[in-house]
Design an enzyme around this catalytic site. Structure first.
Site, PDB file in Angstrom:
ATOM      1  N   ASP A 187      -4.431  60.828 -19.426  1.00 38.75           N
ATOM      2  CA  ASP A 187      -5.499  61.807 -19.547  1.00 38.75           C
ATOM      3  C   ASP A 187      -5.536  62.444 -20.935  1.00 38.75           C
ATOM      4  O   ASP A 187      -4.627  63.201 -21.291  1.00 38.75           O
ATOM      5  CB  ASP A 187      -5.282  62.878 -18.476  1.00 38.75           C
ATOM      6  CG  ASP A 187      -6.284  63.997 -18.535  1.00 38.75           C
ATOM      7  OD1 ASP A 187      -7.409  63.761 -19.014  1.00 38.75           O
ATOM      8  OD2 ASP A 187      -5.946  65.110 -18.079  1.00 38.75           O
ATOM      9  N   ASP A 189     -12.659  62.577 -23.048  1.00 38.73           N
ATOM     10  CA  ASP A 189     -11.712  62.784 -21.953  1.00 38.73           C
ATOM     11  C   ASP A 189     -11.605  61.565 -21.045  1.00 38.73           C
ATOM     12  O   ASP A 189     -12.486  61.306 -20.226  1.00 38.73           O
ATOM     13  CB  ASP A 189     -12.164  64.011 -21.145  1.00 38.73           C
ATOM     14  CG  ASP A 189     -11.159  64.418 -20.082  1.00 38.73           C
ATOM     15  OD1 ASP A 189     -10.093  63.786 -19.984  1.00 38.73           O
ATOM     16  OD2 ASP A 189     -11.445  65.380 -19.350  1.00 38.73           O
TER      17      ASP A 189
END
Length: 368
Positions: free
Chosen positions: A86, A267
């Site tokens: 992430d 992201d």
């Protein structure tokens, strides 16, 4: 990423293959849980790394349909976990064997008593995400990813967590900057740099389209065989996260968002494209999407007639065609890949990143 082992390889590019799994939305929709859940140096890069004889691969899976995860190990002997890689967060955590939340009962948990290298700090550890939260204790151990090893790696052991009940992963491995990490910790990638485990402070994602296999995370360099053309470098807005400046967003030649520029978070841990309510609602109107609970649905037959959404970044247009921003659920029902957020920033999740190979250069604070 952290690898379990005692010796780090100092000059190798690590490539980790990714595999696609059923999305969290699909799992939750099947269980009739979705609606309730949704409420609640400057120009240098090792371009020759593709020929590195020490190149290694590691299988990963795609979570949330657009966020990608892979296997790591923690402890001695190693305990294996599936984690989200992430870029929107900085910390590593996995469920503890002492976790009392229902989600932990359906995921792999870490047992500190089975690791001879584990150290408990008795310090609290908690993170809040856009779709959930976790809290627990901070520990240290050896973490392995592929052939990379991070020793004395701080990580969280969740005792309670919310929002991960049906997630096809056990924990999260953050790849963002240390400034947003839990105080007193060091992110895995920073620990690898500190310990000399990677030749360059660079990692990259190739996220495959509509395939369960083929996606990869590269650590320590870039394999040029995974992209064509030249990398376009964009400076990060600050050194706290992977934020960049978007010039504007347009459709059919008309600006529909970021009229005076705006910030966007790149992201890999977010499946959709998020943005402020007003421009996102306008996009839904322009693509004829109608609200269906908290989501927006589109009639599948009109996809071929819809225009692309153009994100102009650093003077270059990045087109997101309808086939990418609309997700087909059935022959007649399709889901919009845009979602309104409560902030003034945009989030370029994997709807965007599956179209464009992305490189994250910590040495020069830029994204390619």
């Amino acid at each position: 990423l952290v690898l379990l082992g005692l010796v780090a390889l100092s000059e190798c590019l690590v490539i980790m293959p990714l595999t696609k799994t059923k999305t969290m939305r699909e799992i939750m929709r099947e269980k009739n849980l979705l609606d309730s859940f949704l409420e609640e140096q400057a120009n240098r890069l090792s371009d020759d790394s593709a020929s590195d004889p020490k190149l290694s691969t590691h299988p990963l899976r795609n979570a949330l349909d657009m966020a990608y995860v892979g296997n790591i190990t923690i402890g001695t002997p190693p305990q294996e976990f599936r984690v989200v890689f992430d870029t929107g967060s900085s910390d590593l955590w996995v469920p503890s064997i002492k976790c009392i939340s229902p989600a932990c009962h359906t995921h792999i948990t870490f047992d500190p008593h089975k690791s001879s290298t584990f150290q408990l700090t008795h310090r609290p550890f908690s993170i809040v995400y856009g779709s959930g939260m976790m809290s627990g204790d901070l520990g240290h151990d050896i973490v392995k990813i592929g052939k990379l090893v991070s020793t004395d790696q701080p990580f969280g052991l969740s005792l309670r967590q919310f929002g991960f009940d049906n997630a096809p992963f056990d924990g999260v491995l953050g790849l963002s900057y240390p400034s947003i990490a839990v105080p007193g910790t060091i992110p895995v990638f920073d620990n690898l740099m500190k310990q000399g485990a990677i030749p360059e402070p660079v990692f990259a994602f190739y996220l495959s389209k509509h395939k369960q296999n083929g996606s990869v995370l590269m650590l320590g360099g870039v394999d040029r065989s995974y992209y064509k053309g030249q990398l376009n470098w964009i400076p990060v807005s600050n050194t706290k996260s992977w934020l960049i400046t978007v010039d504007h967003i347009s459709m059919n030649g008309k600006v529909i968002g970021c009229e005076h520029s705006c910030e966007a978070l790149v992201d890999t841990g977010t499946s959709l494209i998020y943005g402020p309510a007003a421009p996102v609602t306008n996009i839904q109107r322009l693509i004829h999407a109608v609200p269906h609970g908290p989501e927006y649905m589109v009639s599948c037959p009109i996809i071929s007639t819809l225009p692309p959404v153009i994100f102009t970044i650093n003077g270059i247009d990045y087109s997101v065609p309808a086939e990418a921003y609309i997700h087909k659920i059935s022959n007649s029902l399709c889901l919009s890949g845009f979602h309104a957020d409560k902030t003034d920033k945009w989030i370029l999740g994997d709807v965007f990143l599956r179209l464009y190979f992305s490189v994250y250069d910590r040495g020069n604070n830029r994204i390619g």
